[in-house]
Design a protein around this motif. Sequence first.
Motif, PDB file in Angstrom:
ATOM      1  N   SER A   1       2.076  25.654  19.936  1.00 58.35           N
ATOM      2  CA  SER A   1       2.082  24.258  20.368  1.00 58.35           C
ATOM      3  C   SER A   1       2.341  24.254  21.863  1.00 58.35           C
ATOM      4  O   SER A   1       2.620  25.311  22.450  1.00 58.35           O
ATOM      5  N   LEU A   2       2.271  23.082  22.479  1.00 59.08           N
ATOM      6  CA  LEU A   2       2.534  23.014  23.918  1.00 59.08           C
ATOM      7  C   LEU A   2       3.963  23.450  24.213  1.00 59.08           C
ATOM      8  O   LEU A   2       4.264  23.954  25.291  1.00 59.08           O
ATOM      9  N   ALA A   3       4.842  23.289  23.233  1.00 55.64           N
ATOM     10  CA  ALA A   3       6.234  23.699  23.433  1.00 55.64           C
ATOM     11  C   ALA A   3       6.424  25.187  23.130  1.00 55.64           C
ATOM     12  O   ALA A   3       7.473  25.750  23.415  1.00 55.64           O
ATOM     13  N   ASP A   4       5.419  25.809  22.515  1.00 54.94           N
ATOM     14  CA  ASP A   4       5.528  27.234  22.165  1.00 54.94           C
ATOM     15  C   ASP A   4       4.186  27.879  22.467  1.00 54.94           C
ATOM     16  O   ASP A   4       3.306  27.970  21.609  1.00 54.94           O
TER      17      ASP A   4
END
Lengths: 625, 625
Positions: free
Chosen positions: A137-140
């Motif tokens: 994800s954008l966070a990972d």
Amino acid sequence: MTVTEDVGAQPVRVNLLFNGRPVRVPSGVTLFDAASWNGIAIDSTCGGHGTCKKCRIRIVPNSDDPPAPTSLDIRAYTAAEIKDGWRLACRTIATRDVAVEVPPLTTRPKAATVGVGRQVILRPAVQKRYLELAEPSLADQASDAERVLAQLEDLEPRTELAVLKTLGRTLREADYKVTAVVVDDVLIAVEPGDTTGRRFGIAFDLGTTTVVATLLDLSTGTPVAVESMLNKQQPFGADVITRISATMMDPGALDKLQQLAQETLAELARAVCAHGGVQPDEVYEVAVAGNATMTHLVLGIDPEPLGMAPFIMSTRLFPEVLAADVGLAGAVHPRSRAVVFPAFGAYVGGDITAGLLASGMDRDARVRLFVDIGTNCEIVLGNREWLLATAAPAGPAFEGAAIKCGMRAADGAIEVVTMTPGELSLKVIGDAEPQGLCGSGLVDAVTGLVRLGLLDASGRFIPEEEAAARAPGLAGRLTRIGQERVFVLHWRGPEKSAPEDSIYLSQRDVRELQFAKAAIATGWQILLEEAGLTAADVKQVLLAGSFGSYLSAASAIRIGLVPKIPVPRVVAAGNVAGEGAKMALLSLRERAGGLALLEEVRYVELSDRADFNDRFVEQLPFPGG
Amino acid sequence: MTVTEDVGAQPVRVNLLFNGRPVRVPSGVTLFDAASWNGIAIDSTCGGHGTCKKCRIRIVPNSDDPPAPTSLDIRAYTAAEIKDGWRLACRTIATRDVAVEVPPLTTRPKAATVGVGRQVILRPAVQKRYLELAEPSLADQASDAERVLAQLEDLEPRTELAVLKTLGRTLREADYKVTAVVVDDVLIAVEPGDTTGRRFGIAFDLGTTTVVATLLDLSTGTPVAVESMLNKQQPFGADVITRISATMMDPGALDKLQQLAQETLAELARAVCAHGGVQPDEVYEVAVAGNATMTHLVLGIDPEPLGMAPFIMSTRLFPEVLAADVGLAGAVHPRSRAVVFPAFGAYVGGDITAGLLASGMDRDARVRLFVDIGTNCEIVLGNREWLLATAAPAGPAFEGAAIKCGMRAADGAIEVVTMTPGELSLKVIGDAEPQGLCGSGLVDAVTGLVRLGLLDASGRFIPEEEAAARAPGLAGRLTRIGQERVFVLHWRGPEKSAPEDSIYLSQRDVRELQFAKAAIATGWQILLEEAGLTAADVKQVLLAGSFGSYLSAASAIRIGLVPKIPVPRVVAAGNVAGEGAKMALLSLRERAGGLALLEEVRYVELSDRADFNDRFVEQLPFPGG
């Protein structure tokens, strides 16, 4: 070629009863080995080396005179338990008949019996791990490779460019549920879904004459399929020297020989996969045990320096090799690894390294002699403290070449010859009409003639009239073809054929055998001297290879091919090269042990010894008695 | 593309005199850097990191107010020496004019000036060793490989199968006099005779648009030849997104794109070798710095996950890669290695890793801002303690695309625009007839219009009658094409052409530039905030890449593309990606430093920030003043 795992070809002396099952084994082996040689599993994580103390057995109370406890037993058990008969199987030597209770298995590690009764704890280099990865994800934004490697932290594998090429697609199409395939320290594949149940390897015994492939299930240690075929290099000559010579005469020969060896391996790989119901892509590692010349040729390494003094290898150890480097690109997984056994010397090759591993030469306290008989005969003497190796130029007699009626050990070959003064009987491979004499038959025939006195100690046929007196039932067999004296083993056809049409043993054949056995005996004599020992110190002789399986121990002793020790201590070890290759696939620890052998073995070169020729001549006669 | 090594384009502040030679450098650099940036060699084995204490210099006695000794000086020198002016060059900061004596060189290590004035001690991965080996004998049967490796004990290299294939023949034909070629930890070749004088590498800057190759003599650090050409992938689209899209539409496109990138590298490799008089076989290592997409494509790694949120790389680090893996099989030594720069993120690629290495971002105490302007703009902020990186979607304005009269920075492009109220002058690349406007010209034109007030702060052209009053000499240039307002930069032909036939800047072009500069400014603003700093804390702005070389620092500041700091502190850093690639070839230590950057840089993703759009709109206007 048969894979011989049963060293009880001459089982004698000790009768054992494991949980009521009777087995007969040579005296002097441990109960652990005796059990595993007979397929009886005993708990162990150390594989019989006295370190895990898990191989608990109980000598049944009514055995008379149970084996004395060893110092390890005293540490492993209470006094009451010892009195009750509890012992460690790996420390208890079978010297008399005994009945044993083996507790049900409790330990988890899987093991397989391989080699000369070696219990190998399964720890294959090929490992699989099923992974359910978190979606990025954008966070990972960890990379695909990082995502996979984070789950393999304990293995710390390297990645391969080829895996990275398709990793992104594989992860996304498989919904991030994949199986990582790690071989030793390399991530070689990431497969969609859970494929952990399927992992295979192929062990190759790459012989100059015959090549054997064993497909192994690496999860269980079980052989799934075995196939053998003639090495396709045969048209270039029967032995390694003719093949090396070919590369020196013809600049194209090395490529051709490499290609033929590789085609042999590939054809066998396809055959064992087909028979075993295994997809080529499920074979992630192969092991190759071959002599130095075969190994050089299959890898495309110029073998010329092997072929002439001072007999130099390009390398003893091999760098990282892929299955593709030995011609298996399409026949196994494209990134499959290859373990290539290292060699001690130009004439003590990787097949011997594998054989020593399989026979546990470096782990046994007893002084043992390992003899692999062939055109080139490899000889290793030693125990777990020291090992000496040499190669003796035996010549082609044992392969049936240079023998008038000789042939390879194939259908129609006389493999056993039994003689009394009254009669002669033959055993023929494949129960066929005799076509010729193979190495073991040759040794038997000469042994019989020496024993009956038809050959004198110097190897000369005695006069015909004396022979008729000594062995009346064999009258007429000792005759002549032209000037040469011959002994007829088998007349072809219903009528006795002329000697030249029969299958016979000539005076010159006897000389060939004498040269061969003298070379070998000189080899082990010199090793014994180097070690400061005599023949009596040898506790066991292991006859390796297919020839060793056919050879009668009694005959080998009688003609002086092996030291004069009690017959049961001469053991046919079977295809130990192939067994060593299997062990390397099943256990990284055993593989490391095979590599360590290189440091443990001292190579003794015979060809520069001033005393070699004198000793050789001394060994030509047949021993008295 | 020009390789810009001279950061003294705006030399100011401090006048130094090295052995009588005057140089001008920015205040705050060390005397060691100041010397090496100007090609003055000072002894050093640590490369200016304060560990070797060899960079002895003497401040000449009549300098007034000599620099104070540091704690290291006090350890390195006696009190009398310090009083006499002796200092360590790498610890002495140039803050005022000073005259320096540099002793003659005494130490052996060679160094080269690479990157943004980086003095690199030569320690290339490619090493050669001339060996005269003992011939084998029966008493010394070490294998050929052992014979070679024994002489390379200190390097402990692995061997490669391919080397072993011909090793025997090479040794014997060369009479055991050979040169071993070791790259990092691998023995990649054994060459007949003494070839130690010849070892080369090629550094590639693999750009989306342009690819540059520099052939380096690894013995001296000297560039031997430089060539550049357009990336042959161009027909698939100008930017990385169009190329990734191609692989998603057409299953054959990945192979084709890989092939085109590889052909580009191979053609350049052949060209630099031809120009440098170097045989392909003498190039043993290459380095490739490219953005994540280019790197994926040239290695044949599926780039699809790079092309859409959440923008995932297949890998950040690359496994061992051969030059053959990037298509250089025939163009360099067949076993040549390739160093492929790792990426921080899908849009902060290996070119930026190389650029940071070249500019020493991780070794400088000053807070610096690194900006590589392009369709995708990479921004890094930090110093030797911390580094933050991000990527801003600037769009294609700076490449000349999406601009009506835009073009790439090629012959005929207007690269500099100078405006006063009275007149307008242009500088055109190649001194040719103007064909269009490249990125730097665009920035200059807009800057000039803003400064003269013809564009207001919001980016709108002012009414034509007001414009005529403010800049009488430019009257008639501000006009219309249909509805759209345009400013004519150059009328074609001898007569003033119609506006639509001229080279002009349209209102929409101004908006494109505003969007681009706002995206970039938002990027560094967010990084500054993450670091708790303001623009005033930035001590230097490095404009990387070819666009950065053409861009006027004053213009960049004027329109708010970079923080408002004194003009001399905005420095064109040149082709830092290519410089980083050169450094990786010249020094294993610098290469390790490049890898270490991956751990030191924290990547800040902009696309998932809730505040991005608000901040972007805030940055659209041109700064006042």
